[in-house]
Scaffold this active site. Sequence first.
Site, PDB file in Angstrom:
ATOM      1  N   HIS A   6       0.798  -1.233   0.000  1.00  0.00           N
ATOM      2  CA  HIS A   6       0.000   0.000   0.000  1.00  0.00           C
ATOM      3  C   HIS A   6       0.825   1.275   0.000  1.00  0.00           C
ATOM      4  O   HIS A   6       0.283   2.368  -0.173  1.00  0.00           O
ATOM      5  CB  HIS A   6      -0.997  -0.016   1.175  1.00  0.00           C
ATOM      6  CG  HIS A   6      -2.328   0.557   0.838  1.00  0.00           C
ATOM      7  ND1 HIS A   6      -3.478   0.288   1.540  1.00  0.00           N
ATOM      8  CD2 HIS A   6      -2.713   1.418  -0.154  1.00  0.00           C
ATOM      9  CE1 HIS A   6      -4.500   0.945   1.010  1.00  0.00           C
ATOM     10  NE2 HIS A   6      -4.052   1.645  -0.023  1.00  0.00           N
ATOM     11  N   ASP A  62     -10.064  -0.620   3.636  1.00  0.00           N
ATOM     12  CA  ASP A  62      -8.895  -1.221   4.284  1.00  0.00           C
ATOM     13  C   ASP A  62      -9.255  -1.697   5.689  1.00  0.00           C
ATOM     14  O   ASP A  62     -10.071  -1.066   6.367  1.00  0.00           O
ATOM     15  CB  ASP A  62      -7.784  -0.145   4.386  1.00  0.00           C
ATOM     16  CG  ASP A  62      -6.385  -0.718   4.474  1.00  0.00           C
ATOM     17  OD1 ASP A  62      -6.215  -1.792   5.066  1.00  0.00           O
ATOM     18  OD2 ASP A  62      -5.452  -0.052   3.978  1.00  0.00           O
ATOM     19  N   HIS A 112      -6.941  -1.536   7.773  1.00  0.00           N
ATOM     20  CA  HIS A 112      -5.988  -0.694   8.499  1.00  0.00           C
ATOM     21  C   HIS A 112      -6.182   0.785   8.160  1.00  0.00           C
ATOM     22  O   HIS A 112      -6.660   1.119   7.073  1.00  0.00           O
ATOM     23  CB  HIS A 112      -4.555  -1.098   8.117  1.00  0.00           C
ATOM     24  CG  HIS A 112      -4.288  -2.563   8.317  1.00  0.00           C
ATOM     25  ND1 HIS A 112      -4.373  -3.471   7.289  1.00  0.00           N
ATOM     26  CD2 HIS A 112      -3.963  -3.260   9.433  1.00  0.00           C
ATOM     27  CE1 HIS A 112      -4.097  -4.687   7.757  1.00  0.00           C
ATOM     28  NE2 HIS A 112      -3.845  -4.587   9.055  1.00  0.00           N
ATOM     29  N   ASP A 114      -3.582   2.956   7.960  1.00  0.00           N
ATOM     30  CA  ASP A 114      -2.426   3.427   7.196  1.00  0.00           C
ATOM     31  C   ASP A 114      -2.158   4.910   7.476  1.00  0.00           C
ATOM     32  O   ASP A 114      -1.815   5.683   6.584  1.00  0.00           O
ATOM     33  CB  ASP A 114      -2.616   3.139   5.696  1.00  0.00           C
ATOM     34  CG  ASP A 114      -2.669   1.637   5.410  1.00  0.00           C
ATOM     35  OD1 ASP A 114      -2.326   0.842   6.320  1.00  0.00           O
ATOM     36  OD2 ASP A 114      -3.059   1.254   4.296  1.00  0.00           O
ATOM     37  N   HIS A 166       3.929   0.820   4.278  1.00  0.00           N
ATOM     38  CA  HIS A 166       2.548   0.534   3.846  1.00  0.00           C
ATOM     39  C   HIS A 166       1.526   0.823   4.938  1.00  0.00           C
ATOM     40  O   HIS A 166       0.330   0.885   4.643  1.00  0.00           O
ATOM     41  CB  HIS A 166       2.392  -0.908   3.308  1.00  0.00           C
ATOM     42  CG  HIS A 166       2.362  -1.992   4.338  1.00  0.00           C
ATOM     43  ND1 HIS A 166       1.788  -3.225   4.102  1.00  0.00           N
ATOM     44  CD2 HIS A 166       2.852  -2.046   5.595  1.00  0.00           C
ATOM     45  CE1 HIS A 166       1.913  -3.989   5.187  1.00  0.00           C
ATOM     46  NE2 HIS A 166       2.559  -3.310   6.086  1.00  0.00           N
ATOM     47  N   ASP A 171      -7.391  -1.861  -0.534  1.00  0.00           N
ATOM     48  CA  ASP A 171      -6.455  -2.830   0.032  1.00  0.00           C
ATOM     49  C   ASP A 171      -7.228  -4.147   0.152  1.00  0.00           C
ATOM     50  O   ASP A 171      -8.278  -4.200   0.803  1.00  0.00           O
ATOM     51  CB  ASP A 171      -6.019  -2.303   1.413  1.00  0.00           C
ATOM     52  CG  ASP A 171      -4.975  -3.168   2.087  1.00  0.00           C
ATOM     53  OD1 ASP A 171      -4.982  -4.393   1.869  1.00  0.00           O
ATOM     54  OD2 ASP A 171      -4.176  -2.609   2.868  1.00  0.00           O
ATOM     55  N   ASP A 181      -6.865  -6.560   1.928  1.00  0.00           N
ATOM     56  CA  ASP A 181      -7.100  -7.062   3.283  1.00  0.00           C
ATOM     57  C   ASP A 181      -8.355  -6.461   3.911  1.00  0.00           C
ATOM     58  O   ASP A 181      -8.701  -6.794   5.048  1.00  0.00           O
ATOM     59  CB  ASP A 181      -5.862  -6.925   4.176  1.00  0.00           C
ATOM     60  CG  ASP A 181      -5.493  -5.503   4.544  1.00  0.00           C
ATOM     61  OD1 ASP A 181      -6.378  -4.630   4.625  1.00  0.00           O
ATOM     62  OD2 ASP A 181      -4.282  -5.264   4.760  1.00  0.00           O
ATOM     63  N   GLU A 211      -1.764  -4.817  -2.224  1.00  0.00           N
ATOM     64  CA  GLU A 211      -1.502  -5.832  -1.183  1.00  0.00           C
ATOM     65  C   GLU A 211      -1.815  -7.266  -1.616  1.00  0.00           C
ATOM     66  O   GLU A 211      -1.841  -8.164  -0.758  1.00  0.00           O
ATOM     67  CB  GLU A 211      -2.214  -5.494   0.135  1.00  0.00           C
ATOM     68  CG  GLU A 211      -1.729  -4.200   0.810  1.00  0.00           C
ATOM     69  CD  GLU A 211      -0.375  -4.326   1.521  1.00  0.00           C
ATOM     70  OE1 GLU A 211       0.050  -5.458   1.808  1.00  0.00           O
ATOM     71  OE2 GLU A 211       0.257  -3.280   1.772  1.00  0.00           O
TER      72      GLU A 211
HETATM   73  N1  LIG Z   1      -1.430  -1.523   4.006  1.00  0.00           N
HETATM   74  C1  LIG Z   1      -1.318  -2.347   5.022  1.00  0.00           C
HETATM   75  N2  LIG Z   1      -1.543  -3.637   4.884  1.00  0.00           N
HETATM   76  N3  LIG Z   1      -0.967  -1.818   6.193  1.00  0.00           N
HETATM   77  C2  LIG Z   1      -0.763  -2.600   7.390  1.00  0.00           C
HETATM   78  C3  LIG Z   1      -0.267  -1.742   8.500  1.00  0.00           C
HETATM   79  C4  LIG Z   1      -0.043  -2.507   9.768  1.00  0.00           C
HETATM   80  C5  LIG Z   1       0.373  -1.673  10.964  1.00  0.00           C
HETATM   81  N4  LIG Z   1      -0.650  -0.740  11.332  1.00  0.00           N
HETATM   82  C6  LIG Z   1       1.674  -0.942  10.689  1.00  0.00           C
HETATM   83  O1  LIG Z   1       1.650   0.257  10.585  1.00  0.00           O
HETATM   84  O2  LIG Z   1       2.709  -1.554  10.576  1.00  0.00           O
HETATM   85 MN   LIG Z   2      -3.574  -0.616   3.515  1.00  0.00          MN
HETATM   86 MN   LIG Z   3      -4.600  -3.192   5.125  1.00  0.00          MN
END
Ligand SMILES: NC(=[NH2+])NCCC[C@H](N)C(=O)O
Ligand SMILES: [Mn+2]
Ligand SMILES: [Mn+2]
Length: 306
Positions: free
Chosen positions: A104, A126, A128, A130, A143, A229, A231, A278
């Site tokens: 990402h 997402d 997350h 991010d 990411h 994303d 996920d 991702e």
């Molecule tokens: N784009 C993604 N899959 N991001 C996951 C981030 C996971 C976690 N919050 C980090 O900053 O490390």
């Molecule tokens: Mn993401």
């Molecule tokens: Mn994510």
Amino acid sequence: MTRDVRIIGAPSDYGANRRGVDMGPSAIRYADLAAGIEAAGAAVTDVGDLAVPRAEERDPNRETPATGRANFLRETREVSQSLADAVAGALSEGAFPLVLGGDHSVAIGSLAGSSRDAEIGAIWFDAHGDFNTPETSPSGNVHGMPVAAALGKGSFADLEWANAPGLREENVAYVGLRDIDADERCAINESDVTAFTMSDIDERGISDVVEDALDVASTGVDGIHVSFDLDWLDPNEAPGVGTPVRGGATYREAHWALEAVAERDAAEGVLRSMEFVEVNPILDRSNQTAEIAAELAASALGKRTL
Ligand SMILES: NC(=[NH2+])NCCC[C@H](N)C(=O)O
Ligand SMILES: [Mn+2]
Ligand SMILES: [Mn+2]
């Protein structure tokens, strides 16, 4: 007018600590992406993959920001700058940029390119947020930082290449969050972004939440960027991702969401750029996650059952 979709591969894995996400663009193309987009009534040009720099040495702390930690920042800058040029170039030639990640962190380049000559909003599908900065990130993985980078948060304020000039916090809408770090939570709550969690979807249904997100992202701007994303989906349906989180969106909710984007676009012409990120084929089962990405891209671009 037929939309001219330009596929841009951004095979970077520098923002994640799981190798293999660099194969995402090939896997999504292999899942009949182009045919799906044509079935949506658009024309397709595939410009191939951007060159991604080789890591000179696997020392993740080189080119550290003034404070905090952001792994592979030099490599991320190079990818971001060439992707921003590719996205801005597509737009200036009247094409629609469809970016295939990569992790990402590639969104930094997409957002910078899409907002180079325009005011934009962003919808972020997402698990997350991010929204980490080099100062708050528990992992140092970029990411987990692209929204904060685009908005110039923390030490990203000093990194002009990472900022999206035409994106304001008020026009950022998250859909389906369910895994946020402690400092990241404070930062999101203190900001002016709008965040809909999975609980909001449980309570109100995907349809109302996505309509609200579209309103937030599209108010007072020239167009919106959709950042997807994989996920965001439940890992049972989309296992090929590096940071899976239980309790995600269903396959049907995902199609509904992107069909709602297509409908809004048909009515108001809001969709400006989009990315799917991702997808990690090494972690996938029979390319299932890449297939979902390809199908969802077609849905967002207007493919219909009837
Ligand atoms: N784009 C993604 N899959 N991001 C996951 C981030 C996971 C976690 N919050 C980090 O900053 O490390
Ligand atoms: Mn993401
Ligand atoms: Mn994510």
